[in-house]
Design a protein around this motif. Structure first.
Motif, PDB file in Angstrom:
ATOM      1  N   VAL A 241       4.514  -0.628   3.818  1.00 36.63           N
ATOM      2  CA  VAL A 241       3.575  -1.091   2.790  1.00 36.63           C
ATOM      3  C   VAL A 241       2.473  -0.056   2.607  1.00 36.63           C
ATOM      4  N   ARG A 242       1.916  -0.068   1.390  1.00 35.62           N
ATOM      5  CA  ARG A 242       0.823   0.860   1.083  1.00 35.62           C
ATOM      6  C   ARG A 242      -0.045   0.255  -0.013  1.00 35.62           C
ATOM      7  N   LEU A 243      -1.351   0.372   0.162  1.00 34.71           N
ATOM      8  CA  LEU A 243      -2.287  -0.020  -0.884  1.00 34.71           C
ATOM      9  C   LEU A 243      -2.755   1.248  -1.573  1.00 34.71           C
ATOM     10  N   ASP A 244      -2.464   1.371  -2.863  1.00 37.85           N
ATOM     11  CA  ASP A 244      -2.751   2.606  -3.593  1.00 37.85           C
ATOM     12  C   ASP A 244      -4.201   2.651  -4.076  1.00 37.85           C
ATOM     13  N   GLU A 245      -4.649   3.836  -4.443  1.00 37.55           N
ATOM     14  CA  GLU A 245      -6.043   4.030  -4.842  1.00 37.55           C
ATOM     15  C   GLU A 245      -6.422   3.211  -6.070  1.00 37.55           C
ATOM     16  N   ASP A 246      -5.458   2.963  -6.954  1.00 35.10           N
ATOM     17  CA  ASP A 246      -5.758   2.193  -8.155  1.00 35.10           C
ATOM     18  C   ASP A 246      -5.739   0.688  -7.911  1.00 35.10           C
ATOM     19  N   GLY A 247      -5.556   0.302  -6.645  1.00 37.52           N
ATOM     20  CA  GLY A 247      -5.559  -1.113  -6.292  1.00 37.52           C
ATOM     21  C   GLY A 247      -4.198  -1.772  -6.317  1.00 37.52           C
ATOM     22  N   SER A 248      -3.176  -1.054  -6.753  1.00 44.06           N
ATOM     23  CA  SER A 248      -1.826  -1.605  -6.756  1.00 44.06           C
ATOM     24  C   SER A 248      -1.206  -1.478  -5.370  1.00 44.06           C
ATOM     25  N   GLY A 249      -0.117  -2.158  -5.154  1.00 37.89           N
ATOM     26  CA  GLY A 249       0.565  -2.108  -3.871  1.00 37.89           C
ATOM     27  C   GLY A 249       1.959  -1.531  -4.002  1.00 37.89           C
ATOM     28  N   SER A 250       2.427  -0.878  -2.947  1.00 35.14           N
ATOM     29  CA  SER A 250       3.778  -0.321  -2.903  1.00 35.14           C
ATOM     30  C   SER A 250       4.443  -0.749  -1.603  1.00 35.14           C
ATOM     31  N   THR A 251       5.721  -1.009  -1.668  1.00 36.04           N
ATOM     32  CA  THR A 251       6.479  -1.337  -0.458  1.00 36.04           C
ATOM     33  C   THR A 251       7.805  -0.587  -0.493  1.00 36.04           C
ATOM     34  N   ALA A 252       8.395  -0.391   0.676  1.00 33.96           N
ATOM     35  CA  ALA A 252       9.696   0.270   0.765  1.00 33.96           C
ATOM     36  C   ALA A 252      10.455  -0.322   1.945  1.00 33.96           C
ATOM     37  N   LEU A 253      11.766  -0.382   1.823  1.00 34.13           N
ATOM     38  CA  LEU A 253      12.628  -0.934   2.860  1.00 34.13           C
ATOM     39  C   LEU A 253      13.314   0.205   3.609  1.00 34.13           C
ATOM     40  N   VAL A 254      13.341   0.110   4.930  1.00 33.48           N
ATOM     41  CA  VAL A 254      14.008   1.119   5.750  1.00 33.48           C
ATOM     42  C   VAL A 254      15.024   0.435   6.662  1.00 33.48           C
ATOM     43  N   ASP A 255      15.813   1.249   7.372  1.00 38.03           N
ATOM     44  CA  ASP A 255      16.836   0.761   8.298  1.00 38.03           C
ATOM     45  C   ASP A 255      17.840  -0.125   7.568  1.00 38.03           C
ATOM     46  N   LEU A 256      18.585   0.478   6.654  1.00 36.48           N
ATOM     47  CA  LEU A 256      19.490  -0.263   5.774  1.00 36.48           C
ATOM     48  C   LEU A 256      20.938  -0.246   6.239  1.00 36.48           C
ATOM     49  N   GLU A 257      21.143  -0.013   7.521  1.00 34.73           N
ATOM     50  CA  GLU A 257      22.500   0.056   8.062  1.00 34.73           C
ATOM     51  C   GLU A 257      23.285  -1.229   7.817  1.00 34.73           C
TER      52      GLU A 257
END
Length: 237
Positions: free
Chosen positions: A159-175
């Motif tokens: 997860v990440r909170l961006d400077e413009d106030g929006s949020g980003s997420t990413a999924l890992v370990d997709l085996e």
């Protein structure tokens, strides 16, 4: 079984970098991850190398490196518009010493795991709403195609909170990313695991309901009561 977008097997296998997951022995082999930055000021990468470390299936009774499945999961996410580390390079080869595999993804900078975020408890309520909204929207893109992550613990969500106030997420370990018979089954399987682990770490009930509301709006009906059971009482969906 190979895709070459940059460099070659030996280049990535030998690329110097810092071990972020030192090689460990599991599944009959070795697996580890290095952080590699070939060009100063350029993009950075995570390089997973494996020697042995196989899965077995009806199709591959003698085994194949587990990164085969993980690479397929990354490419599937890319096709579905699901946020995950961008795939860069993959190749598996077999020699007299057995299977070797190398998988390279672009490093996602500025992210932390959901597990680390919850334990730090450093975000105000509005920021948490932004992050969990972004996470639900990302997961919906996966589940509405009938695919489950298959290993959706808080440490596998970035997860990440961006400077413009929006949020980003990413999924890992997709085996273990696999197709399920329906959107609902895919979502229930993953969210049962995610909520079951995240709530004891500090995920709030209203945040679970926020995510479930987003699923409802997307047309995926969930068993809310089952998802809100304490971890020890959860039954398999």
């Amino acid at each position: 079984m190979s895709e070459t977008l940059q460099g070659d097997f030996d280049f990535w296998w030998q690329a110097p970098g810092e071990w972020v997951e030192p090689p460990n022995e599991r599944k009959g082999g070795l697996s580890g991850v290095r952080f590699v930055s070939p060009d100063p000021g350029g993009p950075a990468y995570y390089v997973k190398i494996q020697h042995g470390h196989l899965f077995h299936s009806l199709r591959y009774p003698l085994g194949r490196p587990t990164t085969v499945r993980e690479w397929q999961g990354l490419k599937r996410c890319q096709a579905l518009g699901v946020n995950a580390p961008p795939p860069v390079f993959f190749k598996a080869r077999k020699s007299g010493q057995g299977w070797q595999a190398v998988m390279v993804t672009e490093a996602l900078l500025g992210y932390q795991s959901l597990q680390a975020m919850l334990k730090a408890d450093a975000h105000v309520p509005d920021q948490r709403v932004t992050i969990f909204t972004a996470l639900a929207n990302n997961l919906v893109r996966l589940h509405r195609s009938n695919y489950k992550h298959g290993h959706l613990y808080p440490k596998e969500v970035l997860v990440r909170l961006d400077e413009d106030g929006s949020g980003s997420t990413a999924l890992v370990d997709l085996e273990k990313c696999q197709r399920r018979p329906s959107k609902r089954l895919a979502a229930m399987r993953d969210l049962t695991r995610l909520f079951g682990d995240a709530r004891p770490m500090g995920m709030r009930d209203e945040e679970c309901h926020l995510m479930m509301d987003i699923y409802q709006a997307s047309g995926i009906t969930l068993d809310r009561a089952r998802l809100m059971l304490p971890r020890q009482r959860q039954a398999r969906p």
